[in-house]
Design an enzyme around this catalytic site. Structure first.
Site, PDB file in Angstrom:
ATOM      1  N   ASP A 108      10.574  33.197  80.571  1.00  0.00           N
ATOM      2  CA  ASP A 108      11.210  32.279  81.520  1.00  0.00           C
ATOM      3  C   ASP A 108      11.776  31.090  80.759  1.00  0.00           C
ATOM      4  O   ASP A 108      11.497  30.907  79.570  1.00  0.00           O
ATOM      5  CB  ASP A 108      10.230  31.827  82.611  1.00  0.00           C
ATOM      6  CG  ASP A 108       8.978  31.224  82.006  1.00  0.00           C
ATOM      7  OD1 ASP A 108       9.084  30.209  81.278  1.00  0.00           O
ATOM      8  OD2 ASP A 108       7.881  31.768  82.236  1.00  0.00           O
ATOM      9  N   LYS A 111      14.634  34.436  86.881  1.00  0.00           N
ATOM     10  CA  LYS A 111      14.237  35.154  88.091  1.00  0.00           C
ATOM     11  C   LYS A 111      15.248  34.850  89.179  1.00  0.00           C
ATOM     12  O   LYS A 111      15.646  33.693  89.353  1.00  0.00           O
ATOM     13  CB  LYS A 111      12.839  34.712  88.533  1.00  0.00           C
ATOM     14  CG  LYS A 111      11.744  35.291  87.663  1.00  0.00           C
ATOM     15  CD  LYS A 111      10.378  34.743  88.026  1.00  0.00           C
ATOM     16  CE  LYS A 111       9.326  35.288  87.054  1.00  0.00           C
ATOM     17  NZ  LYS A 111       8.096  34.496  87.072  1.00  0.00           N
ATOM     18  N   THR A 138      -2.886  38.721  82.891  1.00  0.00           N
ATOM     19  CA  THR A 138      -2.779  40.054  83.507  1.00  0.00           C
ATOM     20  C   THR A 138      -1.710  40.880  82.799  1.00  0.00           C
ATOM     21  O   THR A 138      -1.795  42.100  82.765  1.00  0.00           O
ATOM     22  CB  THR A 138      -2.394  39.952  84.993  1.00  0.00           C
ATOM     23  OG1 THR A 138      -1.078  39.388  85.076  1.00  0.00           O
ATOM     24  CG2 THR A 138      -3.369  39.085  85.754  1.00  0.00           C
ATOM     25  N   GLY A 139      -0.700  40.205  82.271  1.00  0.00           N
ATOM     26  CA  GLY A 139       0.373  40.921  81.582  1.00  0.00           C
ATOM     27  C   GLY A 139       1.464  41.411  82.513  1.00  0.00           C
ATOM     28  O   GLY A 139       2.414  42.075  82.083  1.00  0.00           O
TER      29      GLY A 139
END
Lengths: 279, 279
Positions: A160, A183, A214-215
């Site tokens: 990001d 996004k 979490t990936g």
């Protein structure tokens, strides 16, 4: 002189091999759970290395009593390197009544240490809570060195915009192009990610982030890159705070996953030790 | 307003029942092991109750971030009651290179709390490491109240001379005789214990100590009293830091074993809550 805490045991062999002079310490637990430390050597200045992955509170308290032992022993200047600093994501009051937990940790460490070094801190502004000199170190050298050859003339991407500086630092060391994902909401329920202003087709790509837990984002990004025709896809992060099963899930989605050894994990293949030894 | 930490959860029901006004807090752990706390209420002054039995380091760090949350919320005066203070036996440098760990703990707690209250501290001189006002509270009221009737006109004994003040305080509240054991080397390998200047034959006896861990001394003392014809033998201690199997071994050797609820154990039948509520 380097003092190795229980949270840096996994770095000791490399620290010694690369010529670090290690001050022996005894660190153990009493049967009731209390930590016991003892400094077995002399000196005036020490660089204590202590990463604070789980059990993080034990490692924080251990850093304090190690500091106490070193001061008691006559050490005048104590510097502390915390490759992974626990509580760094509890950096602001999101809901009324919350603490700024990282402030409490920084203040406590400041009772014993003159200088604090951390790697890739979640919010570098929180360094101001440490009463002494505090520095946020970059993982760029380590990541660039590890992935440089594999990447070839590939591209470095941040997941990001907020993570762009990290990707840029890695890319610039390798003389490579860099960009970031953005996004975009494509329907009320669906958000699409896409890399901005960069052509990935036929090229190797390295995605670089600060923490993988979490990936999920990494997997989404990798799948997208695959669809766009990327060649080999690599994922790097500074801190592998992996949730259960995350290593396997991310590894399956990419060509290689590697994180630094700020936290020991099966994929902690990128070493920060040279950076630590240069302090 | 009383704030109850995870190390005082076992006291909450009684605190509320005896009229303590409890400020709600949320305390939990993130999946990675970091503590999260949140204060759900307002106020200017709070009495935080947090005992620091195992996992002691977690409870120490929790006390710090609770303090941070309360300060952030605008609380002006924070008092901390630690019924059992971890690291209190690491109160001096016995071997070169050791820390005074209790100093590190006191200093850290001093970052957030104006006043500190502990019960029956191993070495009350270490209170000087706390930067604010610090008080060592006596368990005598609680122990005397619990064992008074059972003891009748019995005698209160300390396991050694150093523990005499505690036994004396309990005895004086009950108007009873008190004394202590002494150790005498009767051969190169054998040390004999005996109560000094007191006749225990036919009388109830209460032995009072600060901490029971293995219980070895208590068992030896109880067996000796039994041989000397004591009637009922009771053992009390402030802190039940029991080693594996110690509760069973001591219980078997005496008529009743009871410790305070500074640490929750199956024999923590002596309540400090009235003392806490009087602060």
């Amino acid at each position: 002189m380097i003092v190795i805490g229980s949270g840096a045991k996994h770095l000791e062999e490399e620290i010694r091999r690369l010529g670090g002079r290690v001050l022996d310490v005894e660190i153990r637990k009493f049967p009731d759970g209390e930590k016991y430390v003892r400094v077995l050597g002399e000196g005036k200045e020490a660089l204590v290395v202590q990463s604070t992955f789980a059990p993080q509170d034990e490692r924080i308290v251990e850093a304090l009593i190690l500091g106490d032992a070193l001061r008691e022993k006559g050490f005048k200047k104590l510097r502390l390197v915390v490759p992974y600093l626990a509580y760094s994501r509890q950096d602001r009051v999101t809901k009324d009544g919350e603490p700024i937990s990282i402030r409490a940790v920084m203040r406590a460490l400041g009772l014993y240490y003159d200088e604090l070094y951390v790697f890739d801190l979640h919010n570098p502004e929180t360094l101001r809570f440490f009463p002494g000199k505090a520095l946020n170190l970059s993982p760029a050298r380590a990541i660039a060195e590890y992935f440089g050859e594999k990447l070839g003339d590939g591209v470095v991407l941040a997941p990001d915009r907020g993570a762009l500086e990290r990707a840029k630092a890695v890319a610039e060391r390798l003389g490579l192009e860099y960009s970031h994902f953005e996004k975009r909401r494509i329907s009320p329920t669906e958000i699409q990610m896409r890399p901005v202003d960069v052509d990935v087709a036929g090229r190797n790509v390295l995605i670089v982030d600060d923490i993988i837990s979490t990936g999920g984002t990494m997997i989404k990004a990798a799948n997208l890159l695959r669809e766009m025709g990327a060649r080999r896809i690599f994922v790097a992060a500074t801190h592998g705070v992996f949730a259960e099963g995350a290593i396997e899930r991310v590894s399956k989605a990419v060509d290689e996953l590697a994180v630094t050894n700020s936290i020991p994990t099966p994929v902690s293949k990128i070493s920060l030790v040279p950076d630590i030894l240069s302090l």
